[in-house]
Design a protein around this motif. Structure first.
Motif, PDB file in Angstrom:
ATOM      1  N   ASN A  94      33.180  41.437  36.336  1.00  0.00           N
ATOM      2  CA  ASN A  94      31.747  41.385  36.605  1.00  0.00           C
ATOM      3  C   ASN A  94      31.049  42.000  35.388  1.00  0.00           C
ATOM      4  OD1 ASN A  94      29.366  41.095  38.195  1.00  0.00           O
ATOM      5  ND2 ASN A  94      29.527  43.219  38.833  1.00  0.00           N
ATOM      6  N   GLY A  95      31.030  41.216  34.295  1.00  0.00           N
ATOM      7  CA  GLY A  95      30.700  41.754  32.980  1.00  0.00           C
ATOM      8  C   GLY A  95      31.962  42.367  32.387  1.00  0.00           C
ATOM      9  N   SER A  96      31.992  42.514  31.063  1.00  0.00           N
ATOM     10  CA  SER A  96      33.187  43.148  30.488  1.00  0.00           C
ATOM     11  C   SER A  96      33.199  44.639  30.822  1.00  0.00           C
ATOM     12  CB  SER A  96      33.299  42.898  28.986  1.00  0.00           C
ATOM     13  OG  SER A  96      32.172  43.346  28.316  1.00  0.00           O
ATOM     14  N   ASN A  97      32.034  45.172  31.186  1.00  0.00           N
ATOM     15  CA  ASN A  97      31.969  46.545  31.691  1.00  0.00           C
ATOM     16  C   ASN A  97      32.984  46.750  32.829  1.00  0.00           C
ATOM     17  OD1 ASN A  97      29.113  48.664  31.927  1.00  0.00           O
ATOM     18  ND2 ASN A  97      31.098  49.049  32.870  1.00  0.00           N
ATOM     19  N   ASP A  98      33.067  45.749  33.691  1.00  0.00           N
ATOM     20  CA  ASP A  98      33.992  45.801  34.826  1.00  0.00           C
ATOM     21  C   ASP A  98      35.449  45.884  34.329  1.00  0.00           C
ATOM     22  OD1 ASP A  98      34.849  45.622  37.520  1.00  0.00           O
ATOM     23  OD2 ASP A  98      34.742  43.437  37.548  1.00  0.00           O
ATOM     24  N   ALA A 120      30.266  55.578  19.611  1.00  0.00           N
ATOM     25  CA  ALA A 120      30.805  54.334  20.189  1.00  0.00           C
ATOM     26  C   ALA A 120      30.107  54.025  21.507  1.00  0.00           C
ATOM     27  CB  ALA A 120      32.309  54.439  20.390  1.00  0.00           C
ATOM     28  N   PHE A 121      30.392  52.866  22.048  1.00  0.00           N
ATOM     29  CA  PHE A 121      29.758  52.362  23.266  1.00  0.00           C
ATOM     30  C   PHE A 121      29.867  53.382  24.407  1.00  0.00           C
ATOM     31  CE2 PHE A 121      29.955  48.985  26.771  1.00  0.00           C
ATOM     32  CZ  PHE A 121      28.584  48.858  26.829  1.00  0.00           C
ATOM     33  N   ALA A 122      28.759  53.619  25.105  1.00  0.00           N
ATOM     34  CA  ALA A 122      28.654  54.701  26.092  1.00  0.00           C
ATOM     35  C   ALA A 122      29.558  54.527  27.299  1.00  0.00           C
ATOM     36  CB  ALA A 122      27.202  54.818  26.566  1.00  0.00           C
ATOM     37  N   ASN A 167      30.985  47.620  16.550  1.00  0.00           N
ATOM     38  CA  ASN A 167      30.596  48.674  17.477  1.00  0.00           C
ATOM     39  C   ASN A 167      29.125  48.547  17.876  1.00  0.00           C
ATOM     40  OD1 ASN A 167      30.892  51.142  18.951  1.00  0.00           O
ATOM     41  ND2 ASN A 167      29.790  52.182  17.312  1.00  0.00           N
ATOM     42  N   ASN A 168      28.843  48.923  19.101  1.00  0.00           N
ATOM     43  CA  ASN A 168      27.471  49.082  19.574  1.00  0.00           C
ATOM     44  C   ASN A 168      27.297  50.581  19.842  1.00  0.00           C
ATOM     45  OD1 ASN A 168      25.034  49.003  20.933  1.00  0.00           O
ATOM     46  ND2 ASN A 168      25.962  48.343  22.859  1.00  0.00           N
ATOM     47  N   PRO A 169      26.284  51.235  19.322  1.00  0.00           N
ATOM     48  CA  PRO A 169      25.055  50.722  18.697  1.00  0.00           C
ATOM     49  C   PRO A 169      25.042  50.666  17.169  1.00  0.00           C
ATOM     50  CG  PRO A 169      24.764  53.034  19.176  1.00  0.00           C
ATOM     51  CD  PRO A 169      26.170  52.673  19.609  1.00  0.00           C
ATOM     52  N   LEU A 194      40.500  46.813  22.753  1.00  0.00           N
ATOM     53  CA  LEU A 194      39.692  46.343  21.626  1.00  0.00           C
ATOM     54  C   LEU A 194      38.552  45.500  22.194  1.00  0.00           C
ATOM     55  CD1 LEU A 194      39.288  46.112  18.565  1.00  0.00           C
ATOM     56  CD2 LEU A 194      40.961  44.258  18.550  1.00  0.00           C
ATOM     57  N   ASP A 195      37.356  46.049  22.114  1.00  0.00           N
ATOM     58  CA  ASP A 195      36.164  45.467  22.739  1.00  0.00           C
ATOM     59  C   ASP A 195      35.438  44.604  21.704  1.00  0.00           C
ATOM     60  OD1 ASP A 195      33.583  45.044  23.716  1.00  0.00           O
ATOM     61  OD2 ASP A 195      33.347  47.081  24.499  1.00  0.00           O
ATOM     62  N   GLU A 196      35.494  43.291  21.927  1.00  0.00           N
ATOM     63  CA  GLU A 196      34.894  42.349  20.968  1.00  0.00           C
ATOM     64  C   GLU A 196      33.640  41.687  21.541  1.00  0.00           C
ATOM     65  OE1 GLU A 196      38.640  41.063  18.238  1.00  0.00           O
ATOM     66  OE2 GLU A 196      38.395  39.868  20.052  1.00  0.00           O
ATOM     67  N   ALA A 197      32.785  42.506  22.145  1.00  0.00           N
ATOM     68  CA  ALA A 197      31.581  41.961  22.805  1.00  0.00           C
ATOM     69  C   ALA A 197      30.686  41.174  21.841  1.00  0.00           C
ATOM     70  CB  ALA A 197      30.779  43.094  23.443  1.00  0.00           C
ATOM     71  N   TYR A 198      30.757  41.499  20.554  1.00  0.00           N
ATOM     72  CA  TYR A 198      29.874  40.842  19.576  1.00  0.00           C
ATOM     73  C   TYR A 198      30.633  39.957  18.600  1.00  0.00           C
ATOM     74  CZ  TYR A 198      26.736  44.215  21.574  1.00  0.00           C
ATOM     75  OH  TYR A 198      26.005  44.932  22.470  1.00  0.00           O
ATOM     76  N   GLY A 199      31.885  39.659  18.915  1.00  0.00           N
ATOM     77  CA  GLY A 199      32.738  38.889  17.999  1.00  0.00           C
ATOM     78  C   GLY A 199      32.151  37.552  17.588  1.00  0.00           C
ATOM     79  N   ARG A 224      36.071  40.784  26.101  1.00  0.00           N
ATOM     80  CA  ARG A 224      34.984  39.942  25.585  1.00  0.00           C
ATOM     81  C   ARG A 224      33.980  39.672  26.704  1.00  0.00           C
ATOM     82  NH1 ARG A 224      38.363  35.597  21.894  1.00  0.00           N
ATOM     83  NH2 ARG A 224      39.037  37.117  20.343  1.00  0.00           N
ATOM     84  N   THR A 225      32.834  39.131  26.332  1.00  0.00           N
ATOM     85  CA  THR A 225      31.775  38.986  27.335  1.00  0.00           C
ATOM     86  C   THR A 225      30.964  37.705  27.155  1.00  0.00           C
ATOM     87  OG1 THR A 225      29.819  40.049  28.301  1.00  0.00           O
ATOM     88  CG2 THR A 225      30.114  40.311  25.932  1.00  0.00           C
ATOM     89  N   PHE A 226      30.389  37.239  28.252  1.00  0.00           N
ATOM     90  CA  PHE A 226      29.439  36.125  28.200  1.00  0.00           C
ATOM     91  C   PHE A 226      27.998  36.642  28.134  1.00  0.00           C
ATOM     92  CE2 PHE A 226      33.239  34.075  29.748  1.00  0.00           C
ATOM     93  CZ  PHE A 226      33.214  32.857  29.082  1.00  0.00           C
ATOM     94  N   SER A 227      27.835  37.966  28.041  1.00  0.00           N
ATOM     95  CA  SER A 227      26.487  38.548  28.107  1.00  0.00           C
ATOM     96  C   SER A 227      25.701  38.435  26.808  1.00  0.00           C
ATOM     97  CB  SER A 227      26.578  40.034  28.456  1.00  0.00           C
ATOM     98  OG  SER A 227      27.134  40.231  29.725  1.00  0.00           O
ATOM     99  N   LYS A 228      26.365  38.357  25.685  1.00  0.00           N
ATOM    100  CA  LYS A 228      25.650  38.466  24.421  1.00  0.00           C
ATOM    101  C   LYS A 228      25.455  37.083  23.793  1.00  0.00           C
ATOM    102  CE  LYS A 228      25.635  42.802  25.369  1.00  0.00           C
ATOM    103  NZ  LYS A 228      26.692  43.777  25.206  1.00  0.00           N
ATOM    104  N   ALA A 229      26.363  36.599  22.990  1.00  0.00           N
ATOM    105  CA  ALA A 229      26.147  35.314  22.319  1.00  0.00           C
ATOM    106  C   ALA A 229      25.980  34.161  23.310  1.00  0.00           C
ATOM    107  CB  ALA A 229      27.300  35.023  21.364  1.00  0.00           C
ATOM    108  N   LEU A 235      24.086  37.276  34.698  1.00  0.00           N
ATOM    109  CA  LEU A 235      25.076  36.765  35.656  1.00  0.00           C
ATOM    110  C   LEU A 235      26.333  37.617  35.698  1.00  0.00           C
ATOM    111  CD1 LEU A 235      24.829  32.893  35.292  1.00  0.00           C
ATOM    112  CD2 LEU A 235      24.105  34.321  37.187  1.00  0.00           C
ATOM    113  N   ARG A 236      26.529  38.479  34.712  1.00  0.00           N
ATOM    114  CA  ARG A 236      27.630  39.435  34.701  1.00  0.00           C
ATOM    115  C   ARG A 236      29.010  38.773  34.683  1.00  0.00           C
ATOM    116  NH1 ARG A 236      26.500  42.158  32.457  1.00  0.00           N
ATOM    117  NH2 ARG A 236      27.703  43.957  33.076  1.00  0.00           N
ATOM    118  N   VAL A 237      29.410  38.254  33.545  1.00  0.00           N
ATOM    119  CA  VAL A 237      30.760  37.706  33.409  1.00  0.00           C
ATOM    120  C   VAL A 237      31.380  38.188  32.107  1.00  0.00           C
ATOM    121  CG1 VAL A 237      32.249  35.650  33.513  1.00  0.00           C
ATOM    122  CG2 VAL A 237      29.950  35.569  34.529  1.00  0.00           C
TER     123      VAL A 237
END
Ligand SMILES: *Cc1c(COP(=O)(O)O)cnc(C)c1O
Length: 379
Positions: A94-98, A120-122, A167-169, A194-199, A224-229, A235-237
């Motif tokens: 439910n998002g990569s946060n999950d 690094a990411f909170a 990295n974010n931010p 290895l968090d590639e949310a912005y890959g 990885r996430t569908f939230s960014k690009a 929708l949280r995936v």
């Protein structure tokens, strides 16, 4: 004794996550119309969702009375075939946060520790603390991950190392060579998340062949996430790729229906929309150039970023940050709010002299730069 005082101390000590200010909240507070507000605060896709995702959401509405496919078969098989991995190694979240939290819950607990970087990411410290594990924060190097120091920080009870790349931010990027060498140096008893949310925003030549490393390192967990690009933050995936045994462990912890049916349908459709993804990257590249040019014109420094956001130094130079600190950045943040522009303060990330600005559409970036210029003149 009050009920909440009886909660475990590590739970009571959690500092809440600070999200970007919602548009509706600022509209309420300032008496502005939603349409007059520019939000560049949560690294969202300014293009909105892909047309293919929109169509899939519309088609999926008829099905919302039913539970989603708890196994997420269609999306998992689409991911497995696109990425060339075993479907048994895919975990949906439910998002990569999950999935980050699933990794923490599966591998960490009291008496264990997790290593992550300063700035690094909170979510890494939050997920670590929530399960009663000890967080080991390693000082950053040039605003980014210091992998040698992170390797040295690993203790006998360390079970997870979190790395965000980019990295974010801060937007800092590690090279494929550095990451591969780090993976080789880490004991197999320590998971590397290895968090590639912005890959997807990286130029092809800068992308690490991280998926190919999964067969070499059974302790590697890619997220990885569908939230960014992909433009589906609401929708949280998200998903993780890991060794099938690790995936099995995480899947056992997962809520049975952790990803909703509209999210599943939209993500599968968006995955196919390479044209939209290319447009999102082009808009981001152009918007980044526009923002950096504007900052230079205003005499403001920044941290070079590989994401869809950039940290701008509005509180004086970082070397003087002891004096010109949060108070200046906070004042600029609030003045921007009064002009209907929402950005993100990052003092809680140890970056008190900076504001993080997400890349928007050309007119949104211009609104931000104009507002910032006016604030500077008035200061
Ligand atoms: C935004 C972000 C995520 C995850 O977001 P989700 O919406 O939960 O997928 C993960 N990692 C980093 C570094 C991020 O910035």
């Amino acid at each position: 004794m009050p009920l909440c005082d009886l909660a475990p101390p590590h739970i009571r000590a959690i500092a809440p996550y600070q999200p970007g200010k919602p548009i509706s909240e600022l509209a309420r507070e300032m008496g502005l119309r939603d349409a007059d507000i520019v939000k560049l605060a949560s690294n969202e896709n300014p293009l909105g969702p892909s047309p293919k995702a929109r169509a899939a959401i519309a088609a999926g509405l008829d099905e919302v009375a039913r539970y989603p496919d708890g196994n997420g078969f269609a999306l998992k098989s689409a991911l497995a075939s696109k990425l060339g991995v075993n479907i048994a190694g895919v975990i949906l979240g439910n998002g990569s946060n999950d999935v980050l939290e699933l990794a923490a819950r599966a591998l960490l607990g009291p008496g264990t520790s997790a290593v992550y970087s300063e700035h690094a990411f909170a979510v890494y410290p939050l997920a670590t603390q929530a399960v009663g594990a000890t967080g080991i924060e390693v000082p950053a190097c040039a605003w980014g991950h210091d992998l040698a120091a992170m390797r040295a920080a690993i203790r006998g009870n360390t079970r997870v190392v979190f790395i965000a790349n980019p990295n974010n931010p801060t937007g800092t990027l590690l090279s494929a060579g550095e990451l591969h060498e780090f993976l080789q140096s880490v004991p197999p008893t320590v998971a590397v998340v290895l968090d590639e949310a912005y890959g997807e925003f990286l130029d092809a030549r800068l992308r690490a062949p991280s998926v190919s490393w999964l067969s070499e390192f059974p302790n590697l967990i890619l997220t990885r996430t569908f939230s960014k690009a992909y433009g589906l933050a609401g929708l949280r995936v998200g998903y993780a790729l890991a060794h099938p045994d690790v995936a099995d462990l995480l899947n056992r912890l997962r809520q049975p229906f952790n990803v909703n049916s509209l999210g599943l349908a939209a993500a599968a459709a968006a995955l196919d929309d390479s044209e939209f993804l290319a447009r999102a990257k082009a808009v981001n590249d152009a918007g980044m150039a526009q923002l950096l040019e504007g900052c230079e014109r205003l005499g403001l420094g920044h941290i070079p970023s590989h994401g869809n956001f950039v940290c701008i130094e509005v509180g004086g130079h970082a070397t003087e940050r002891e004096n010109k600190d949060a108070s200046v950045a906070t004042r600029v943040y609030q003045a921007l709010l009064r002009k209907g522009v929402i950005v993100r303060p990052v003092a809680n990330y140890g970056l008190p002299a900076f504001l993080r600005v997400s890349i928007g559409l050309p007119d949104e970036n211009a609104r931000f730069l104009d507002a910032l210029g006016e604030i500077q003149e008035q200061a």
